[in-house]
Design a protein around this motif. Sequence first.
Motif, short mmCIF file in Angstrom:
data_model
loop_
_atom_site.label_atom_id
_atom_site.label_comp_id
_atom_site.label_asym_id
_atom_site.label_seq_id
_atom_site.Cartn_x
_atom_site.Cartn_y
_atom_site.Cartn_z
N LEU A 1 0.81 -1.21 0.00
CA LEU A 1 0.00 0.00 0.00
C LEU A 1 0.84 1.26 0.00
O LEU A 1 0.37 2.33 -0.41
CB LEU A 1 -0.94 0.00 1.21
N ALA A 2 2.10 1.17 0.44
CA ALA A 2 2.97 2.35 0.45
C ALA A 2 3.31 2.81 -0.96
O ALA A 2 3.57 3.99 -1.20
CB ALA A 2 4.25 2.05 1.23
N GLY A 3 3.32 1.86 -1.93
CA GLY A 3 3.66 2.23 -3.29
C GLY A 3 5.15 2.39 -3.47
O GLY A 3 5.93 2.43 -2.50
N PRO A 4 5.61 2.54 -4.72
CA PRO A 4 7.05 2.62 -5.00
C PRO A 4 7.72 3.86 -4.42
O PRO A 4 8.92 3.87 -4.19
CB PRO A 4 7.12 2.60 -6.53
N ASP A 5 6.95 4.90 -4.20
CA ASP A 5 7.54 6.14 -3.69
C ASP A 5 7.31 6.34 -2.20
O ASP A 5 7.74 7.34 -1.63
CB ASP A 5 6.94 7.34 -4.45
N GLY A 6 6.63 5.39 -1.55
CA GLY A 6 6.35 5.52 -0.14
C GLY A 6 7.49 5.01 0.73
O GLY A 6 8.49 4.48 0.24
N ALA A 7 7.32 5.19 2.01
CA ALA A 7 8.32 4.72 2.97
C ALA A 7 8.07 3.24 3.23
O ALA A 7 7.13 2.87 3.93
CB ALA A 7 8.22 5.52 4.27
N ARG A 8 8.92 2.41 2.69
CA ARG A 8 8.76 0.98 2.83
C ARG A 8 9.58 0.46 4.01
O ARG A 8 10.66 0.97 4.30
CB ARG A 8 9.17 0.25 1.56
N GLN A 9 9.08 -0.58 4.64
CA GLN A 9 9.74 -1.18 5.79
C GLN A 9 10.63 -2.33 5.33
O GLN A 9 10.23 -3.18 4.54
CB GLN A 9 8.68 -1.72 6.76
N VAL A 10 11.86 -2.34 5.83
CA VAL A 10 12.75 -3.47 5.59
C VAL A 10 12.32 -4.62 6.50
O VAL A 10 12.09 -4.42 7.70
CB VAL A 10 14.21 -3.09 5.86
N TYR A 11 12.21 -5.80 5.95
CA TYR A 11 11.80 -6.94 6.76
C TYR A 11 13.02 -7.52 7.46
O TYR A 11 13.92 -8.09 6.83
CB TYR A 11 11.12 -8.00 5.89
N ASP A 12 13.05 -7.38 8.77
CA ASP A 12 14.20 -7.81 9.57
C ASP A 12 13.70 -8.45 10.87
O ASP A 12 13.77 -7.86 11.94
CB ASP A 12 15.10 -6.61 9.88
#
Length: 409
Positions: free
Chosen positions: A312-323
Amino acid sequence: MTAPREIAVVGAGAAGLHAAEALRRAGYDGRLTLIGAEDELPYDRPPLSKQLLDGQWQPGQLTLRTPEALAQLRLDLRLGAAAERLDRATRTVHLADGGRVRCEAVVLATGVRPRRLPGAQTPLPGAHVLRTLTDALALCAELRTGVRLLVVGGGLLGAEAAATAVGLGAEVTWLVSAAAPLAAVLGADTAALLTGLHRDHGVRIRRGAAAAVVERGGRAVGVRLADGSELAADAVLTAIGSRPATEWLAGSGVPLEADGGVACDAHCAAGPGVWAAGDAAAWPDPRTGRRRRLEQRTNATEQALCAARNLLAGPDGARQVYDPVPYLWSDQYGLRVQAFGSPGGADRFEVVDGSLAEHRFAAACVREGRVTGAVGIAAARALRALRARVAAHDPWPGADRPQPAAALG
């Protein structure tokens, strides 16, 4: 960016259900389709080898959400219709029942399939795997006092099934190939404790590589070993690992690992409009850069939430790194074993609370001077305190000094 108008989640297990729920909680109000190969409503798999197999639970108790709760998600629910093909050009998922689902974005959560021994590649009475509710009920129907069950595979699933079966009165032989079963998952010390408990409860542990299931009269009657000898049994459970259920993605352009895992980036994306979560998803570990894939119940939930948020954040949104900090648990002989990180492969085992001898302990698992895992039984508070140290890969004091002999030798 405008959210996709149509999203399909392929796989109606824990990962798929949590992805769908996370999308709705985040405000997504477009068309949301949940596709599942099995006829059942989404259900939990860990109890299959424990509470369901020993008869404590009925199938309905495994269901993750009631029909009423699912209705509130406003899903286009497609059960009993396995995905057969993904056409990314037309943004369509083709189903085995002939149906088609249009989607501008797709979450891949199809999980894994159990590996089978030669001789049992097609349904064979007496030859079992344990992945689905149907599998568990078929095995449960065979377990009774005196039945000879041969469990092939030295991992947690085989260990749990062996413990459950012997508790029901079955005569259990546990065939393992590793010198120390469970050590790769839980570390040598905890594995030694659990292996001892299996022996104490009457499980016969046999080491050797299984070559094939032996069939006579249209039924499995044992296993042939690599050395040519045979082990006789009334029923055989094969628990030798699994493979991602991603064959249906062939030709789709979705990148796959050598083992079939969906190759994701650090945000759980496997390409434009394609996301993955759960047992089949392989992503780069932020610390090592190497791809990893976790077949753990907690990971299915956590990764699904991350994939939904990033979608839902989209390519320009703030994405979370999965860690994540990996977490697993296992119930055997009335004991709940819990572990964080990677206890296997540690070169030090440091008990911080309790002792192995009393079957109540929490321990740090240290490799090359840093805390890479933690494991414990009935010491939840101390184990939770170690979780942060696992997450940070903290250095362990005195790791350069020789370690005393383990409590169990």
